[in-house]
Design an enzyme around this catalytic site. Structure first.
Site, PDB file in Angstrom:
ATOM      1  N   LYS A 200       0.763  -1.337  -0.087  1.00 21.76           N
ATOM      2  CA  LYS A 200      -0.145  -0.101  -0.124  1.00 21.76           C
ATOM      3  C   LYS A 200       0.897   1.413  -0.017  1.00 21.76           C
ATOM      4  CE  LYS A 200      -1.758   2.959   2.699  1.00 21.76           C
ATOM      5  NZ  LYS A 200      -1.632   4.242   1.865  1.00 21.76           N
ATOM      6  N   GLU A 275       9.708   0.964  10.501  1.00 17.69           N
ATOM      7  CA  GLU A 275      10.716   2.181  10.272  1.00 17.69           C
ATOM      8  C   GLU A 275      10.075   3.523  10.572  1.00 17.69           C
ATOM      9  OE1 GLU A 275      13.756   1.415   9.671  1.00 17.69           O
ATOM     10  OE2 GLU A 275      14.083  -0.419   9.032  1.00 17.69           O
ATOM     11  N   CYS A 309      13.841  10.073   6.783  1.00 16.67           N
ATOM     12  CA  CYS A 309      13.715   9.643   8.267  1.00 16.67           C
ATOM     13  C   CYS A 309      15.133   9.973   8.889  1.00 16.67           C
ATOM     14  CB  CYS A 309      13.227   8.437   8.133  1.00 16.67           C
ATOM     15  SG  CYS A 309      14.044   7.179   7.115  1.00 16.67           S
ATOM     16  N   GLU A 406       9.716  15.555  15.138  1.00 17.66           N
ATOM     17  CA  GLU A 406      10.330  15.589  13.754  1.00 17.66           C
ATOM     18  C   GLU A 406       9.610  16.487  12.934  1.00 17.66           C
ATOM     19  OE1 GLU A 406       9.016  11.838  11.532  1.00 17.66           O
ATOM     20  OE2 GLU A 406      11.207  12.032  10.913  1.00 17.66           O
TER      21      GLU A 406
END
Ligand code: NAI
Ligand code: MG
Length: 502
Positions: A200, A275, A309, A406
């Protein structure tokens, strides 16, 4: 920056053709519309214009795909293929990625916003290399023979060994920052191990995963082995996590959703690997080669518009070189060419979406209101498109919101190092632990520091140096499991112990 109204004119013929075709779901080797008949828009973030529509898959489509993946896993051609035949299929897929590299790069740039040259020479090249690396593992997954004692069976002799078996049907949910590469990172090891997949892609960037699905069919993967369901997170993604036929979930994305997925996957004990986010430190020592460290630290954050990331979003610089390094990065940021991704001279494209642009601008605003100072950037660019200037903040305190959370944009927060003994504490002052880099010429110092940094990857005199052979993953809130390298097969295999009386 010159405003442009439609980037589609910049596409090559192949990408134009792909864009103009209906984009459906790949289920059991066939391209089908969503059961609901719904579609959703693909938006070019450089213009905020719709450039096409894709099928909006949800629970009903995920159900069909998961059942197809189950059938393909249990019976038919796929489970009887020899490892070398799986290897060959993955090499074929890599060949097709290379043969269609320009088209894939253009689609990636249109959909995600990233500079087309980065997509072509970064994402697409790495996708093919990654698939080839994983192809090689298909023939190298092995168990061991084990000399057992079983001393409570006095007369016996035994033969014991382990088998590594594919974990089964894998639901793979990926983000929008490297759409094609993430798709390959997920399907590569799963297919090498003999699993089947339902992929997906992120709703912001469905195009290249669909094209990869086409290429997988062309390569000759049997029907049902690779399924692609485009759709939204809570509906399509959520259904995958809940589905009883899915044995394993692999997710890359935000820590918030990763935690939710982890909890939900645990409800029926699905295997799960995550992750997640990061707030990676970049440590620049006074003895570093600054000609290398300044552009290195700049690209650690500005690469891919900061939507990485492992982006080096927290910069720590020894006091005596602090001004030189931060001003150097600011100068680097100011000369970067911001523009639409499909312009080959662009170095900084738009962020992926208006939502992401607004999110990043909110963090920048929070930085200003908490008293930080921007040496470069700090604003959006242009009236249309999701552009944000490469930004560097100084006068930063460790408890500021933009230092703790983040941002996932081109924003770095710089702090000075006054006491070298405090570096591990500064670097580790985060809930995350994905990457870190250290820039120094003092190897003794570097080697003493590395064990103290709580991160899945530490780079020295470099940043974002990713290789398919190197395990990749996070400490702490950055995730669970290691992808890439030999380690990824722990995620895609079950170990079966066999013990035989002989
Ligand atoms: P997200 O984590 O919501 O989306 C990632 C993927 O998960 C997408 O495919 C999405 O459709 C799917 N998803 C969302 N909700 C789901 C659910 N309830 N069940 C199953 N699947 C679900 O990330 P989003 O909203 O796109 O970005 C928000 C922030 O997350 C970014 O600003 C960034 O900070 C972070 N992020 C981090 C990434 C990383 O690689 N570390 C990648 C993408 C986002
Ligand atoms: Mg989300």
């Amino acid at each position: 920056m010159d405003a442009i109204s439609d980037q589609r004119a910049r596409l090559g013929d192949a990408a134009k053709k792909f864009i103009s075709q209906p984009k459906k779901l790949l289920i059991d080797g066939l391209w089908v519309e969503a059961a609901s008949g719904k579609t959703f828009a693909v938006i070019d973030p450089a213009t905020n214009k719709e450039v096409g529509r894709v099928a909006e898959g949800d629970k009903a489509d995920v159900d069909k795909a998961a059942k197809a993946a189950r059938r393909a896993f249990e019976s038919g051609e796929w489970p009887s293929l020899r490892p070398m035949q799986r290897e060959r299929l993955l090499h074929k897929l890599a060949d097709l990625v290379e043969a269609n590299a320009d088209e894939l790069a253009q689609l990636e740039s249109l959909d995600n916003g990233k500079p087309v040259m980065m997509a072509r020479h970064g994402d697409v090249v790495m996708t093919a290399e990654f698939l080839r690396y994983m192809a090689g593992w298909a023939t190298k997954i092995e168990g061991s023979t084990i000399d057992v004692s079983l001393s409570y069976v006095p007369q016996g002799q035994f033969f014991a060994y382990t088998r590594k078996e594919p974990v089964g049907v894998c639901g793979q949910i990926i983000p929008w920052n490297f759409p094609l590469l993430m798709a390959a990172w997920k399907i590569g090891p799963a297919l090498a191990a003999g699993c089947t997949v339902v992929l997906k892609p992120a709703e912001q960037t469905p195009l290249t995963a669909l094209r990869l699905g086409e290429l997988a069919m062309e390569a000759g993967f049997p029907k049902g082995v690779v399924n692609v369901i485009t759709g939204f997170g809570p509906t399509a993604g959520g259904a995958l996590v809940e589905h009883p036929e899915v044995d394993k979930i692999a997710f890359t994305g935000s820590t918030e959703i990763g935690k939710l997925i982890g909890v939900n996957a645990m409800k029926n004990l699905k295997r799960v690997s995550l992750e997640l986010g990061g707030k990676s430190p970049v440590v620049v020592m006074a003895d570093a080669d600054l000609e290398q460290a300044i552009p290195g630290a700049a690209m650690a954050i500005y690469f891919n518009q900061g939507q990485v990331c492992t982006a080096g979003s927290r910069l720590f610089v020894e006091r005596k070189v602090f001004d030189k390094v931060t001003e150097g990065i600011a100068a680097f940021a100011k000369q970067m060419k911001v523009g639409p991704g499909l312009d080959p001279s662009t170095q900084v494209g738009p962020l992926v979406s208006q939502e992401q642009q607004e999110r990043v601008l909110r963090y920048i605003q929070s930085g200003f209101s908490e008293g930080a100072k921007a040496l470069a950037g700090g604003k959006k660019v242009g009236a249309t498109g999701c552009f944000v200037e490469p930004t560097i903040f100084v006068d930063v305190k460790p408890d500021m919101k933009m230092v703790r959370e983040e941002i996932f944009g081109p924003v770095v927060c710089a702090q000075a190092i006054d006491d070298v003994s405090q570096i591990p504490a500064m670097a580790n002052d985060t809930i995350y632990g994905l990457g870190a880099s250290v820039w120094s010429t003092n190897l003794n110092f570097v080697h003493r520091l590395i064990p103290k940094i709580k991160a899945g990857t530490v780079w020295v005199n470099g940043h974002n140096l990713l290789d398919p052979a190197l395990p990749f993953g996070g400490y702490k809130n950055s995730g669970i499991g290691r992808e890439m390298g030999r380690a990824v097969f722990d995620l895609y295999t079950e170990t079966k112990s066999v013990c035989m009386t002989v």
